[in-house]
Motif scaffolding. Sequence first.
Motif, PDB file in Angstrom:
ATOM      1  N   ARG A 185       0.828  -1.120   0.103  1.00  0.00           N
ATOM      2  CA  ARG A 185      -0.090   0.047  -0.067  1.00  0.00           C
ATOM      3  C   ARG A 185       0.644   1.218  -0.164  1.00  0.00           C
ATOM      4  O   ARG A 185       2.007   1.356   0.775  1.00  0.00           O
ATOM      5  CB  ARG A 185      -0.916   0.051   1.012  1.00  0.00           C
ATOM      6  CG  ARG A 185      -1.848   1.226   1.305  1.00  0.00           C
ATOM      7  CD  ARG A 185      -2.923   0.963   2.530  1.00  0.00           C
ATOM      8  NE  ARG A 185      -3.933   1.841   2.387  1.00  0.00           N
ATOM      9  CZ  ARG A 185      -4.164   2.873   3.271  1.00  0.00           C
ATOM     10  NH1 ARG A 185      -3.143   2.847   4.355  1.00  0.00           N
ATOM     11  NH2 ARG A 185      -5.495   3.666   3.569  1.00  0.00           N
ATOM     12  N   GLN A 186       0.557   2.306  -0.921  1.00  0.00           N
ATOM     13  CA  GLN A 186       1.424   3.345  -1.039  1.00  0.00           C
ATOM     14  C   GLN A 186       0.530   4.632  -1.436  1.00  0.00           C
ATOM     15  O   GLN A 186      -0.382   4.373  -2.361  1.00  0.00           O
ATOM     16  CB  GLN A 186       2.410   2.814  -2.097  1.00  0.00           C
ATOM     17  CG  GLN A 186       3.450   3.919  -2.492  1.00  0.00           C
ATOM     18  CD  GLN A 186       4.612   3.561  -3.277  1.00  0.00           C
ATOM     19  OE1 GLN A 186       5.500   2.581  -2.969  1.00  0.00           O
ATOM     20  NE2 GLN A 186       4.664   3.837  -4.522  1.00  0.00           N
ATOM     21  N   ARG A 187       1.222   5.740  -0.900  1.00  0.00           N
ATOM     22  CA  ARG A 187       0.677   6.931  -1.338  1.00  0.00           C
ATOM     23  C   ARG A 187       1.752   7.378  -2.736  1.00  0.00           C
ATOM     24  O   ARG A 187       2.996   7.646  -2.447  1.00  0.00           O
ATOM     25  CB  ARG A 187       0.757   7.952  -0.435  1.00  0.00           C
ATOM     26  CG  ARG A 187      -0.007   9.300  -0.624  1.00  0.00           C
ATOM     27  CD  ARG A 187      -0.040  10.403   0.311  1.00  0.00           C
ATOM     28  NE  ARG A 187      -0.428  11.781  -0.294  1.00  0.00           N
ATOM     29  CZ  ARG A 187      -1.750  11.829  -0.322  1.00  0.00           C
ATOM     30  NH1 ARG A 187      -2.883  10.886  -0.311  1.00  0.00           N
ATOM     31  NH2 ARG A 187      -2.075  13.080  -0.923  1.00  0.00           N
ATOM     32  N   THR A 190      -1.345   7.882  -9.097  1.00  0.00           N
ATOM     33  CA  THR A 190      -2.200   7.126  -9.655  1.00  0.00           C
ATOM     34  C   THR A 190      -2.968   7.355 -10.872  1.00  0.00           C
ATOM     35  O   THR A 190      -3.247   8.333 -11.052  1.00  0.00           O
ATOM     36  CB  THR A 190      -3.155   6.793  -8.307  1.00  0.00           C
ATOM     37  OG1 THR A 190      -2.506   6.565  -7.300  1.00  0.00           O
ATOM     38  CG2 THR A 190      -3.881   5.817  -8.759  1.00  0.00           C
ATOM     39  N   THR A 379      -2.665   9.524  -4.782  1.00  0.00           N
ATOM     40  CA  THR A 379      -3.522   8.825  -3.574  1.00  0.00           C
ATOM     41  C   THR A 379      -2.787   7.590  -3.042  1.00  0.00           C
ATOM     42  O   THR A 379      -1.790   7.291  -3.616  1.00  0.00           O
ATOM     43  CB  THR A 379      -4.818   8.437  -4.317  1.00  0.00           C
ATOM     44  OG1 THR A 379      -4.467   7.433  -5.390  1.00  0.00           O
ATOM     45  CG2 THR A 379      -5.627   9.525  -5.034  1.00  0.00           C
ATOM     46  N   GLU A 380      -3.527   7.071  -2.085  1.00  0.00           N
ATOM     47  CA  GLU A 380      -3.097   5.851  -1.288  1.00  0.00           C
ATOM     48  C   GLU A 380      -3.920   4.695  -2.137  1.00  0.00           C
ATOM     49  O   GLU A 380      -4.950   4.679  -1.767  1.00  0.00           O
ATOM     50  CB  GLU A 380      -3.272   5.874   0.019  1.00  0.00           C
ATOM     51  CG  GLU A 380      -2.334   5.102   0.855  1.00  0.00           C
ATOM     52  CD  GLU A 380      -2.152   5.610   2.308  1.00  0.00           C
ATOM     53  OE1 GLU A 380      -1.141   5.387   2.995  1.00  0.00           O
ATOM     54  OE2 GLU A 380      -3.066   6.244   2.839  1.00  0.00           O
ATOM     55  N   GLN A 381      -3.092   3.784  -2.412  1.00  0.00           N
ATOM     56  CA  GLN A 381      -3.801   2.817  -2.966  1.00  0.00           C
ATOM     57  C   GLN A 381      -2.907   1.479  -2.681  1.00  0.00           C
ATOM     58  O   GLN A 381      -1.848   1.434  -2.332  1.00  0.00           O
ATOM     59  CB  GLN A 381      -3.805   2.741  -4.489  1.00  0.00           C
ATOM     60  CG  GLN A 381      -4.601   4.214  -5.153  1.00  0.00           C
ATOM     61  CD  GLN A 381      -6.002   4.183  -4.774  1.00  0.00           C
ATOM     62  OE1 GLN A 381      -6.484   3.342  -4.824  1.00  0.00           O
ATOM     63  NE2 GLN A 381      -6.405   5.496  -5.128  1.00  0.00           N
TER      64      GLN A 381
END
Length: 907
Positions: A185-187, A190, A379-381
């Motif tokens: 999971r990473q910001r 995107t 974004t964080e995805q």
Amino acid sequence: MSTDHAADTADESTPEATLDGDYDPSEVEPRWQDYWVETDTYAYEESDIPDADTQFSIDTPPPTVSGDLHMGHLYQFTLQDFVARYHRMAKDTTYFPFGYDDNGIASERLTERELGIRHQDYERREFQEKCREVCADYEAAFTENVQSLAISVDWDNTYKTIEPRVQRLSQLSFLDLYEQGREYRQRAPTIWCPDCETAISQVEQEDKDKATTFNDIAFPLIEDGNGAADDGETLTISTTRPELLPACVSIFVHPDDDANQHLVGGTAEVPLFGQEVPIIEDDRVDLETGSGVVMCCTFGDQTDIEWYQAHDLPLRIAIDESGTMTDRAGEYEGLSTEDAREAIIEDLDSEGHLLESRDHQHTVQVHERCEHEVEYLVTEQWYVEMLDRTDEYLEAGREMEWYPEKMFSRYKHWIEGLEWDWCISRQRDSGIPIPVWYCDDCGEAIFADRGDLPVDPLSDDPPVESCPACGGESVTPEEDVFDTWATSSLTPLINSGWDWNEDADESAETADSVDAESGKFTFDNPELYPMNLRPQGHDIISFWLFHTIVKCYEHTGEVPFESVMVNGMVLDENREAMSKSKGNVVTPAEVLAEFPVDAARYWAAGTSIGDDFPFKENDLEAGERLLQKLWNASKLVDQLAPETDPAEPDDLAAIDRWLLASLDDTVESITEKLASYEFSKARDELRTFFWSTFCDDYLEIAKQREDDSAAYALSVAHRTFLKLFAPFLPHVTEEIWQARYADSATTGSIHTTDWPEPRGYEADIAAGEQAMAVIGALRRYKTEQGLALNADLDRVEVFADVDGFADAISGAMHVGELVVSDDAPEIGTEIADIDLDYSIIGPKYGDQVGDIEAAIGQGDYEIDGDQLHAGDITLEDEAFEVREEHTYAGEGELIETEGDLAVVVQN
């Protein structure tokens, strides 16, 4: 006696069939469709499998249910059905399931449209329930439509990608990949769809041509690489997206750009917005576009992201998740990107910064679901790591058989072009929840227990009372759901019953386990994995095929299927894609209102797999004619050979043995072609042999014979033809089979009987073909002379090798004396006519054309090689064509010459 393996499947409910009257597909087809479904004709039973080698599994694509059947559905479902029906008859216990991909954006938008609601107005589980209700209605109608195409699916083996069992497996996949270190999971930047307001993956983008303006903008130069710039000095940047000016963080120049090299190391001011940005060199600058000096914004495209990461640039976000300008845009805040673009261009012009604005056509990336231009937002995805294993995924693709082989290149090119890991999180409500909670104190991710799956963090409690990392008791649930492809990529595992083995020891190796290293996973149906075939369209190689290989390879260490069959797309008659906007859509409902289903299936077999092909009615009409031909021929066979399963006579006539030997060759050839998914070649070869050889030639002979040899050959050939046609034409073959064979030892559906095998007949095939050609020539001769087919011919001389078939020729065509000669007949040739190409000679010779025609008419010409000398004019070979005819100097009338064959009639 037949050994058909499903003879015991008939029951008292079998519909009554008859060969009386004309064939009526409107009555026959729905009757058999209902029967096949009601009696589970195509059911897959694991207990039926005598050994692992007699099973064939098909990983069918689950359609997204958001509308009616289209021609692509009809085409690809029918191709899959050819495979299933052939393998089922070839004694393979065939697993042919059906699924519905009913989670994700498509079902969410369908529900909102149908119910007139917004997903934001409901709690997620409540909205998902509404989605299921709406999708259930569409799926029921869709199922009926698929059944009306005679697709031999086992309807007891169906699944939906939103059902609890599949949700569990999807979440289990997520947990397993995370434990393997394959997810993170990473910001980060995107790919974002402002219209759907969700992240998307690289595969969900497609190109779209767009008309816009290319704007040359003057940036005030503050200093260059040598120091302060002159007063009023500027540099020019060309862009199609001036609305990104507030997000500009740097300017780039190519290292080889001598004209602009002095700018490197300096700074410039962004017009209207005032921020001062550095000028940097980088070899990713495109020297061929615009001025060669490029602004970098966070973010306009993939290159901007690469520059941002490589040069540690600041982040300036000017566009939000809805495609609206943020406060970074100053007075343009709150405008859409399109409105901001127009306003900024107008203000640049009024402030003197706009040097030129010209029309421009370029290609943009859009979301394939809504065709809205994508943005690149931070974004964080959640991501599946892929870029580090592309070589392995490529090698996995090489392990499979590709039909057609050329489609592997599409798979290869997609992998070689990958630039992003797989973003699997989506900001939607219709989807499978990501089973994670986050500690409010330390941010630790808390994952669901496998035994609790499926879970929804928005509604369910986490598996622990407090954070295992810091002891905090407050958590925030993950609101995102999985990308649709994160679940549909598991179809081989879903169909084969893959699941967590709760009873297995961590180090055990169980018999059913695929993960031999840990023994943590088992299959309910291990015989199905890897699956034998993945059928799909070439348009989703990068979507479904690639992601399935990634997921299954990571979970099992194996490729998920042995072979992949890739079909093309159905185009309109002008070879353009069908679309509602063009008004060129042809629907299956329209086609089937005019033509039988079997005719549509005949059409579907009309092109090589992998190739796009235009929809034309001529193949449907040909298919309809074939149904009638098969019906009428069957009625004639029923009259000529009323015994359905006669014993082979001791003395089989040469012509009958030849027919059965030729049929053996055809059976072998058709079998090879179907096993290799060459449906078009199989269809055409079968039709030609049945129509020309059997109907036009052999049946005409058989009509004039009343003997056991002919009756036996007719019965064997007819039974074989029905089985060979059965995968293509299931309704008419079933009706004929039941009408003729229902009272014999072969009762039951033709579609669960044994596929025909060569019977081992031997004959002089070439001599038999020559004999058939002689019979055909004599039949035409009688017709042209106005003679009845049973009229006597005194004497016929045949110059051909028809050894062993003289009696067949004489008997069939009522020849008093048939002489077979090995000597070549006295055949010559003479010029019958000379055709002129007036498009060539008219413009060149004008008034002389009449002289040319007169010379030819009077015989005043000479052919000399490639030239024609007519009077005083010489024509080259492209201006004329010589037509010759045979002449015969012997006694009688020459009626046929072809190759080594000649036939002379003396009457």
